[in-house]
Scaffold this motif. Structure first.
Motif, PDB file in Angstrom:
ATOM      1  N   LEU A   1       0.831  -1.203   0.000  1.00 14.77           N
ATOM      2  CA  LEU A   1       0.000   0.000   0.000  1.00 14.77           C
ATOM      3  C   LEU A   1       0.867   1.256   0.000  1.00 14.77           C
ATOM      4  N   ALA A   2       1.908   1.267   0.848  1.00 18.08           N
ATOM      5  CA  ALA A   2       2.784   2.433   0.931  1.00 18.08           C
ATOM      6  C   ALA A   2       3.524   2.652  -0.385  1.00 18.08           C
ATOM      7  N   LEU A   3       4.020   1.585  -0.984  1.00 17.01           N
ATOM      8  CA  LEU A   3       4.756   1.713  -2.237  1.00 17.01           C
ATOM      9  C   LEU A   3       3.834   2.135  -3.375  1.00 17.01           C
ATOM     10  N   ARG A   4       2.580   1.717  -3.299  1.00 19.47           N
ATOM     11  CA  ARG A   4       1.619   2.158  -4.324  1.00 19.47           C
ATOM     12  C   ARG A   4       1.408   3.672  -4.241  1.00 19.47           C
TER      13      ARG A   4
ATOM     14  N   MET B   1       8.752  -0.465  -8.928  1.00 18.63           N
ATOM     15  CA  MET B   1       8.505  -0.394  -7.494  1.00 18.63           C
ATOM     16  C   MET B   1       8.506  -1.789  -6.865  1.00 18.63           C
ATOM     17  N   ALA B   2       7.988  -2.779  -7.565  1.00 19.35           N
ATOM     18  CA  ALA B   2       8.011  -4.144  -7.039  1.00 19.35           C
ATOM     19  C   ALA B   2       9.442  -4.644  -6.912  1.00 19.35           C
TER      20      ALA B   2
ATOM     21  N   VAL C   1      17.865  -4.366   1.621  1.00 22.09           N
ATOM     22  CA  VAL C   1      18.318  -3.119   2.225  1.00 22.09           C
ATOM     23  C   VAL C   1      19.408  -3.428   3.240  1.00 22.09           C
ATOM     24  N   LYS C   2      19.060  -4.226   4.245  1.00 21.00           N
ATOM     25  CA  LYS C   2      20.038  -4.715   5.218  1.00 21.00           C
ATOM     26  C   LYS C   2      19.571  -6.061   5.761  1.00 21.00           C
ATOM     27  N   ASP C   3      20.538  -6.940   5.984  1.00 20.80           N
ATOM     28  CA  ASP C   3      20.286  -8.219   6.656  1.00 20.80           C
ATOM     29  C   ASP C   3      19.124  -9.004   6.041  1.00 20.80           C
ATOM     30  N   ASN C   4      19.131  -9.144   4.723  1.00 24.28           N
ATOM     31  CA  ASN C   4      18.138  -9.977   4.035  1.00 24.28           C
ATOM     32  C   ASN C   4      16.709  -9.455   4.169  1.00 24.28           C
ATOM     33  N   TRP C   5      16.558  -8.159   4.306  1.00 23.06           N
ATOM     34  CA  TRP C   5      15.217  -7.578   4.347  1.00 23.06           C
ATOM     35  C   TRP C   5      15.092  -6.507   3.281  1.00 23.06           C
ATOM     36  N   GLY C   6      13.978  -6.559   2.578  1.00 19.91           N
ATOM     37  CA  GLY C   6      13.658  -5.520   1.614  1.00 19.91           C
ATOM     38  C   GLY C   6      12.676  -4.545   2.229  1.00 19.91           C
ATOM     39  N   LEU C   7      11.772  -4.010   1.407  1.00 19.30           N
ATOM     40  CA  LEU C   7      10.765  -3.078   1.887  1.00 19.30           C
ATOM     41  C   LEU C   7       9.496  -3.856   2.219  1.00 19.30           C
TER      42      LEU C   7
ATOM     43  N   LEU D   1      -2.231 -11.731  -2.940  1.00 17.85           N
ATOM     44  CA  LEU D   1      -1.310 -10.628  -2.716  1.00 17.85           C
ATOM     45  C   LEU D   1       0.089 -10.988  -3.206  1.00 17.85           C
ATOM     46  N   LEU D   2       0.566 -12.175  -2.844  1.00 20.86           N
ATOM     47  CA  LEU D   2       1.907 -12.586  -3.253  1.00 20.86           C
ATOM     48  C   LEU D   2       2.009 -12.720  -4.766  1.00 20.86           C
ATOM     49  N   MET D   3       0.987 -13.268  -5.395  1.00 18.59           N
ATOM     50  CA  MET D   3       1.025 -13.426  -6.852  1.00 18.59           C
ATOM     51  C   MET D   3       1.035 -12.075  -7.555  1.00 18.59           C
ATOM     52  N   ASP D   4       0.362 -11.085  -6.986  1.00 20.60           N
ATOM     53  CA  ASP D   4       0.365  -9.756  -7.583  1.00 20.60           C
ATOM     54  C   ASP D   4       1.758  -9.139  -7.511  1.00 20.60           C
ATOM     55  N   ILE D   5       2.446  -9.328  -6.382  1.00 18.68           N
ATOM     56  CA  ILE D   5       3.824  -8.835  -6.261  1.00 18.68           C
ATOM     57  C   ILE D   5       4.715  -9.545  -7.274  1.00 18.68           C
ATOM     58  N   GLN D   6       4.570 -10.859  -7.384  1.00 17.05           N
ATOM     59  CA  GLN D   6       5.374 -11.623  -8.343  1.00 17.05           C
ATOM     60  C   GLN D   6       5.173 -11.110  -9.764  1.00 17.05           C
ATOM     61  N   ALA D   7       3.931 -10.898 -10.146  1.00  8.21           N
ATOM     62  CA  ALA D   7       3.636 -10.452 -11.505  1.00  8.21           C
ATOM     63  C   ALA D   7       4.251  -9.085 -11.776  1.00  8.21           C
ATOM     64  N   SER D   8       4.144  -8.177 -10.804  1.00  7.66           N
ATOM     65  CA  SER D   8       4.737  -6.849 -10.980  1.00  7.66           C
ATOM     66  C   SER D   8       6.249  -6.947 -11.123  1.00  7.66           C
ATOM     67  N   ALA D   9       6.870  -7.746 -10.267  1.00  7.77           N
ATOM     68  CA  ALA D   9       8.324  -7.889 -10.309  1.00  7.77           C
ATOM     69  C   ALA D   9       8.789  -8.516 -11.615  1.00  7.77           C
ATOM     70  N   ALA D  10       7.917  -9.306 -12.251  1.00  6.27           N
ATOM     71  CA  ALA D  10       8.249  -9.931 -13.530  1.00  6.27           C
ATOM     72  C   ALA D  10       8.085  -8.973 -14.703  1.00  6.27           C
ATOM     73  N   GLY D  11       7.659  -7.747 -14.434  1.00  2.08           N
ATOM     74  CA  GLY D  11       7.547  -6.745 -15.477  1.00  2.08           C
ATOM     75  C   GLY D  11       6.169  -6.595 -16.071  1.00  2.08           C
ATOM     76  N   ILE D  12       5.175  -7.250 -15.479  1.00  2.00           N
ATOM     77  CA  ILE D  12       3.814  -7.187 -16.004  1.00  2.00           C
ATOM     78  C   ILE D  12       3.118  -5.942 -15.448  1.00  2.00           C
TER      79      ILE D  12
END
Length: 491
Positions: A124-127, A322-323, A330-336, A302-313
């Protein structure tokens, strides 16, 4: 690894006694629900029902059944959703949603997602950031109107940013929240942020240098919650419904201390010692870090939507750029907003712990596969680990969960490579090599002997955690049983 006495998951609260004596949950109080109540059965669901195995097995050990493990671990109800090639392959429930009514878990049963709420909040924040409504790298006080984060010239001379809040690098305190009984007065968001009565947490303030380290902070997500409401002019729950839950058809989901009637008609109660906790669940006005009610199927969407965005769809909740930023460490194996498993193939996910509920989800970055598991009591984490292992074996996903293996015998020279002191994520662990194995001491009276799965991979049975050392033994990372926390050799 985490303290032998207390395993702190990155859920809403720290929980003790993860290895407590199992209790008989639904089997002692409820008849086994009709098979059809849990949803459709197929070859995959039957595999889960008959092929559960722990991480370490002995030669000749037979798999456990799901029914056996639910009884042994005292888990009344379980909900699972598996997605494959970008579509939900199956979703099913087992057991009961509460041991008072003995109502069955269905594919639509809603559970408290606990800290998995943070993943939805981050999307939501990234959107909104993608729309230019809020800046990722600007001082969060620029977005806050109804309250301001107190300035700290020493720890945060340039303020705290939204990106830092989402990645747990803000330096803000308050790890998690303990919830409120349903009949008690709830504090306002500002009261929680200031630690003012009736809030039951300390004030959310800078405690470490902003941007310098990873330190899990549910308090930081509460600041993000208020900022998103302020910039949108909407209550957080309504904003999430409009921008995220509604468009993704997450019809069994709501950010709410008390879910709406449509969800209450089929929702799980949290359990302890085989019985519902008083009031059936605690309420969490801290919506962004801990307040999402949802089903396994909805989280899969929710997870599939993130996957699709990250794949360039295009035309998903996040832009591809943004995905990809969300899934960049960012640090220690954590993203946003997500924990990242950065060894190839890359995966992302999160776990959650509210009182009476435990949850876990993980998905691949480069393909549309993954799993969501929700439980409502007992040793849910142990059961979830075995369910995930069974699904991973069924679908050929060894990177999500390694197949069960026998303990390996290592020489003292091999064990000595792992000896030393390691620190990270608030953990301080000393490893000692002895002729009979590798021992870990995280402050407990007696060190624990770890089970060797390979020359670099070891298992803590008391905590249900598997960790892997780097090839040069300069660090180790938790790979199963908890978030991918990294500890670095200190000496």
């Amino acid at each position: 690894m985490r303290s032998i006495r207390k395993l702190v998951l990155h859920g809403s609260v720290a929980i003790a006694g993860m290895v407590s004596t199992p209790v008989l949950a639904q089997s002692a109080r409820c008849p086994i629900p009709d098979e059809a109540a849990g949803g459709p059965s197929n070859v995959h669901t039957r595999h889960v029902e008959t092929e559960l195995q722990p991480t370490v097995v002995k030669h000749g050990d037979k798999p456990f059944t799901l029914a056996e493990r639910m009884r042994q671990y005292g888990v009344p109800g379980l909900s699972v959703a598996v997605f494959h090639d970008g579509k939900i392959d199956w979703a099913r429930g087992w057991g009961v949603r509460d041991t008072a009514s003995c109502a069955p878990v269905t594919p639509d049963t809603a559970f408290q997602a606990a800290s998995i709420s943070k993943v939805a909040t981050a999307v939501l924040a990234l959107r909104l950031a993608g729309k230019g409504r809020i800046g990722l790298n600007r001082d969060i006080n620029d977005a806050l109107h109804s309250w301001k984060l107190p300035e700290d010239p020493k720890l945060a001379p340039h303020g705290v940013t939204l990106a830092q809040l989402l990645s747990h690098t803000s330096g803000l305190g308050v790890h998690g929240f303990t919830g409120y009984a349903p009949d008690t007065p709830l504090p306002t968001l500002v009261q929680i942020l200031d630690g003012a009565p009736p809030a039951n947490n300390p004030a959310v303030r800078s405690e470490l240098p902003a941007g310098a380290q990873f330190e899990y902070s549910g308090g930081g997500y509460l600041v993000a919650q208020l900022a998103l409401s302020d910039v949108s002019g909407m209550p957080f729950a309504e904003l999430a419904q409009r921008e995220l839950l509604g468009p993704l058809h997450m019809t069994r989901s709501a950010f709410a201390p008390l879910p709406p009637p449509a969800i209450r008609a089929d929702m799980a109660s949290g359990h302890e010692n085989g019985v519902p906790i008083p009031g059936n669940y605690l309420t969490y006005p801290e919506l962004a870090p801990a307040g999402l009610w949802t089903s396994a199927g909805d989280l899969a969407r929710l997870l599939m939507d993130i996957q699709a965005s990250a794949a360039g769809i295009q035309n998903h909740r996040l832009s591809p750029a943004m995905a990809r930023r969300m899934l960049t460490p960012v640090k220690d194996n954590w993203g946003l907003g997500v924990a990242l498993y950065t060894d190839k193939p890359e995966r992302f996910g999160h776990d959650g712990v509210n009182r009476g509920f435990q949850s876990f989800m993980i998905a691949y970055v480069g393909k549309g596969d993954g799993i969501v598991v929700l439980t409502n009591g007992g040793q849910g984490r142990r059961l979830m680990d075995e369910v995930v292992r069974a699904v991973a074996a069924d679908y050929g996903w060894p990177d999500i969960a390694a197949p069960a293996t026998e303990e390996k015998t290592l020489s003292l020279a091999e064990l000595s490579r792992a000896a030393g002191r390691f620190k990270g994520g608030g953990l301080d662990v000393v490893f000692e090599a002895r002729p009979d194995g590798l021992y870990a001491n995280a402050g407990a009276p007696v060190p624990e002997r770890l089970l060797a799965l390979s020359p670099t991979r070891f298992r803590s049975e008391s905590m249900g955690v598997t960790a892997e050392f780097a090839s040069d033994f300069s660090s180790l990372t938790i790979i199963e049983g908890g978030p991918p926390m990294k500890l670095v050799r200190f000496q």
